[in-house]
Design a protein around this motif. Structure first.
Motif, PDB file in Angstrom:
ATOM      1  N   GLU A 216       0.828  -1.215   0.000  1.00 27.22           N
ATOM      2  CA  GLU A 216       0.000   0.000   0.000  1.00 27.22           C
ATOM      3  C   GLU A 216       0.863   1.266   0.000  1.00 27.22           C
ATOM      4  OE1 GLU A 216      -2.377  -3.262   2.105  1.00 27.22           O
ATOM      5  OE2 GLU A 216      -0.278  -2.626   1.936  1.00 27.22           O
ATOM      6  N   LYS A 217       1.948   1.246   0.774  1.00 32.44           N
ATOM      7  CA  LYS A 217       2.798   2.433   0.862  1.00 32.44           C
ATOM      8  C   LYS A 217       3.551   2.677  -0.439  1.00 32.44           C
ATOM      9  CE  LYS A 217       6.041   4.851   3.861  1.00 32.44           C
ATOM     10  NZ  LYS A 217       6.828   4.813   5.119  1.00 32.44           N
ATOM     11  N   THR A 218       4.010   1.602  -1.080  1.00 36.71           N
ATOM     12  CA  THR A 218       4.724   1.762  -2.357  1.00 36.71           C
ATOM     13  C   THR A 218       3.804   2.341  -3.426  1.00 36.71           C
ATOM     14  OG1 THR A 218       6.154  -0.120  -1.810  1.00 36.71           O
ATOM     15  CG2 THR A 218       6.088   0.582  -4.111  1.00 36.71           C
ATOM     16  N   VAL A 219       2.600   1.790  -3.537  1.00 38.58           N
ATOM     17  CA  VAL A 219       1.644   2.291  -4.528  1.00 38.58           C
ATOM     18  C   VAL A 219       1.292   3.755  -4.241  1.00 38.58           C
ATOM     19  CG1 VAL A 219      -0.708   2.040  -5.416  1.00 38.58           C
ATOM     20  CG2 VAL A 219       0.729   0.011  -5.073  1.00 38.58           C
ATOM     21  N   ALA A 220       1.151   4.092  -2.976  1.00 42.86           N
ATOM     22  CA  ALA A 220       0.840   5.481  -2.607  1.00 42.86           C
ATOM     23  C   ALA A 220       1.974   6.416  -3.012  1.00 42.86           C
ATOM     24  CB  ALA A 220       0.575   5.571  -1.106  1.00 42.86           C
ATOM     25  N   GLN A 221       3.211   6.006  -2.805  1.00 38.42           N
ATOM     26  CA  GLN A 221       4.338   6.870  -3.152  1.00 38.42           C
ATOM     27  C   GLN A 221       4.490   7.030  -4.659  1.00 38.42           C
ATOM     28  OE1 GLN A 221       8.079   7.009  -1.315  1.00 38.42           O
ATOM     29  NE2 GLN A 221       7.359   6.493   0.725  1.00 38.42           N
ATOM     30  N   MET A 222       4.131   6.008  -5.414  1.00 40.37           N
ATOM     31  CA  MET A 222       4.197   6.135  -6.867  1.00 40.37           C
ATOM     32  C   MET A 222       3.191   7.161  -7.375  1.00 40.37           C
ATOM     33  SD  MET A 222       4.726   2.118  -7.886  1.00 40.37           S
ATOM     34  CE  MET A 222       5.174   2.358  -9.613  1.00 40.37           C
ATOM     35  N   ASN A 223       2.084   7.341  -6.643  1.00 37.53           N
ATOM     36  CA  ASN A 223       1.121   8.405  -6.913  1.00 37.53           C
ATOM     37  C   ASN A 223       0.571   8.355  -8.342  1.00 37.53           C
ATOM     38  OD1 ASN A 223      -0.439  10.634  -6.180  1.00 37.53           O
ATOM     39  ND2 ASN A 223       1.097  12.095  -6.896  1.00 37.53           N
ATOM     40  N   VAL A 224       0.135   7.162  -8.739  1.00 35.29           N
ATOM     41  CA  VAL A 224      -0.517   6.988 -10.034  1.00 35.29           C
ATOM     42  C   VAL A 224      -1.848   6.279  -9.803  1.00 35.29           C
ATOM     43  CG1 VAL A 224       1.653   6.898 -11.317  1.00 35.29           C
ATOM     44  CG2 VAL A 224       0.651   4.774 -10.436  1.00 35.29           C
ATOM     45  N   GLU A 225      -2.682   6.261 -10.824  1.00 35.87           N
ATOM     46  CA  GLU A 225      -3.931   5.519 -10.717  1.00 35.87           C
ATOM     47  C   GLU A 225      -3.611   4.027 -10.597  1.00 35.87           C
ATOM     48  OE1 GLU A 225      -6.999   6.589 -10.373  1.00 35.87           O
ATOM     49  OE2 GLU A 225      -6.217   8.652 -10.346  1.00 35.87           O
ATOM     50  N   PRO A 226      -4.132   3.354  -9.599  1.00 39.60           N
ATOM     51  CA  PRO A 226      -3.821   1.931  -9.415  1.00 39.60           C
ATOM     52  C   PRO A 226      -4.113   1.074 -10.639  1.00 39.60           C
ATOM     53  CG  PRO A 226      -4.864   2.797  -7.447  1.00 39.60           C
ATOM     54  CD  PRO A 226      -4.967   3.873  -8.492  1.00 39.60           C
ATOM     55  N   ASP A 227      -5.166   1.420 -11.390  1.00 39.23           N
ATOM     56  CA  ASP A 227      -5.491   0.587 -12.542  1.00 39.23           C
ATOM     57  C   ASP A 227      -4.530   0.787 -13.710  1.00 39.23           C
ATOM     58  OD1 ASP A 227      -6.294   3.048 -13.480  1.00 39.23           O
ATOM     59  OD2 ASP A 227      -8.394   2.501 -13.775  1.00 39.23           O
ATOM     60  N   SER A 228      -3.558   1.705 -13.547  1.00 42.65           N
ATOM     61  CA  SER A 228      -2.518   1.868 -14.564  1.00 42.65           C
ATOM     62  C   SER A 228      -1.298   0.997 -14.264  1.00 42.65           C
ATOM     63  CB  SER A 228      -2.076   3.334 -14.645  1.00 42.65           C
ATOM     64  OG  SER A 228      -1.296   3.704 -13.507  1.00 42.65           O
ATOM     65  N   LEU A 229      -1.314   0.279 -13.138  1.00 46.23           N
ATOM     66  CA  LEU A 229      -0.162  -0.501 -12.716  1.00 46.23           C
ATOM     67  C   LEU A 229      -0.262  -1.960 -13.136  1.00 46.23           C
ATOM     68  CD1 LEU A 229       0.390   0.861  -9.089  1.00 46.23           C
ATOM     69  CD2 LEU A 229       1.884   1.225 -11.067  1.00 46.23           C
ATOM     70  N   LEU A 230       0.903  -2.536 -13.447  1.00 46.93           N
ATOM     71  CA  LEU A 230       1.056  -3.967 -13.679  1.00 46.93           C
ATOM     72  C   LEU A 230       1.945  -4.498 -12.565  1.00 46.93           C
ATOM     73  CD1 LEU A 230       0.862  -2.438 -16.578  1.00 46.93           C
ATOM     74  CD2 LEU A 230       1.645  -4.617 -17.500  1.00 46.93           C
ATOM     75  N   ALA A 231       1.599  -5.659 -12.025  1.00 42.30           N
ATOM     76  CA  ALA A 231       2.367  -6.261 -10.932  1.00 42.30           C
ATOM     77  C   ALA A 231       2.798  -7.672 -11.303  1.00 42.30           C
ATOM     78  CB  ALA A 231       1.533  -6.290  -9.659  1.00 42.30           C
TER      79      ALA A 231
END
Length: 247
Positions: free
Chosen positions: A137-152
């Motif tokens: 959660e903290k990493t995604v928050a720091q990246m500060n992008v829309e979550p649905d734009s991320l690939l994991a």
């Protein structure tokens, strides 16, 4: 080397190493990349040089002092890591081409992230303590992008059949019932770190998730495993934005 198959943009490079192909000996045999586990530092350095040469890395990886916490650091050109006192963190991210984010594991879950535009990346060291405390959660928050734009991509880690934890750990981790299996001891369960992380990403709104089904504990010829062997080497999972955009 394990190359993620996760439909990342063409300028994204990611890899997870195995224990095969290095120069270390005995319990560190042979491709140990950890300089904190008791191996000969000269052999570790040779392994790291082999890694850089094999992958043609644009810069040296940002090796972290991983402490099973939730600190996240930005890997940028202004960052000047001290080799003798590496940055204490369990995740790093970058939006600069050529910066190599890296985590080391020997049972814990390595995770890499990128945006669907290929303009941001992250690497996460996710043991149970970090997962419970919110490293994803903290990493995604720091990246500060829309979550649905991320690939994991979730890399090799200890599997459900071998990761025994106490009930207090299950309570701390949470996650779906499918992430746990009954243990023959009443005060223990088996836990699936990958399933727990998968669930956390879904709850954040990240729905492009690929998890490899490779158990570090069950594959002694291919992977180091702390739970299996105690003192042992470390694999590395790395990600970077290629400066030439893949052309």
């Amino acid at each position: 080397m394990i190359i993620p198959n996760w439909n990342a943009p063409s300028n994204i490079r990611a890899v997870s190493t195995t224990r095969i192909g290095g120069v270390s000996h005995d319990q560190y045999s042979s491709f140990n990349l950890g300089d904190h586990v008791g191996d000969d530092p000269h052999l570790v350095e040779r392994n790291r040089l082999l890694l850089s040469a094999e992958l043609n890395l644009p810069t040296n990886p940002l090796w972290l002092d991983q402490v099973h916490g939730v600190e996240v650091v930005k890997n940028s050109s202004s960052l000047q890591p001290n080799i003798k006192a590496p940055i204490r963190a369990d995740a790093s991210w970058s939006d600069e081409p050529g910066r190599v984010c890296a985590v080391m594991t020997a049972d814990c879950l390595p995770i890499v992230l990128c945006t669907n535009k290929g303009d941001m990346i992250a690497a996460i060291h996710a043991g149970w303590r970090s997962l419970a405390a919110g490293i994803i959660e903290k990493t995604v928050a720091q990246m500060n992008v829309e979550p649905d734009s991320l690939l994991a991509w979730l890399g090799p880690h200890i599997g459900l059949d071998h990761f025994e934890v106490g009930l207090e750990v299950r309570e701390a981790l949470g996650g779906p019932h499918s992430a746990y299996k009954k243990h023959h001891e009443a005060q223990k369960v088996y836990a699936d770190l990958g399933r727990i992380a998968f669930d956390k990403f879904l709850r954040l709104g990240v729905d492009h998730i690929v998890s490899v089904q490779m158990c570090t504990y069950a594959n002694p010829k291919k992977f180091f495993s702390y739970r299996r062997d105690g003192q042992c080497g470390r694999m590395a999972t790395l990600i970077w934005i290629n400066e030439d955009n893949g052309d």
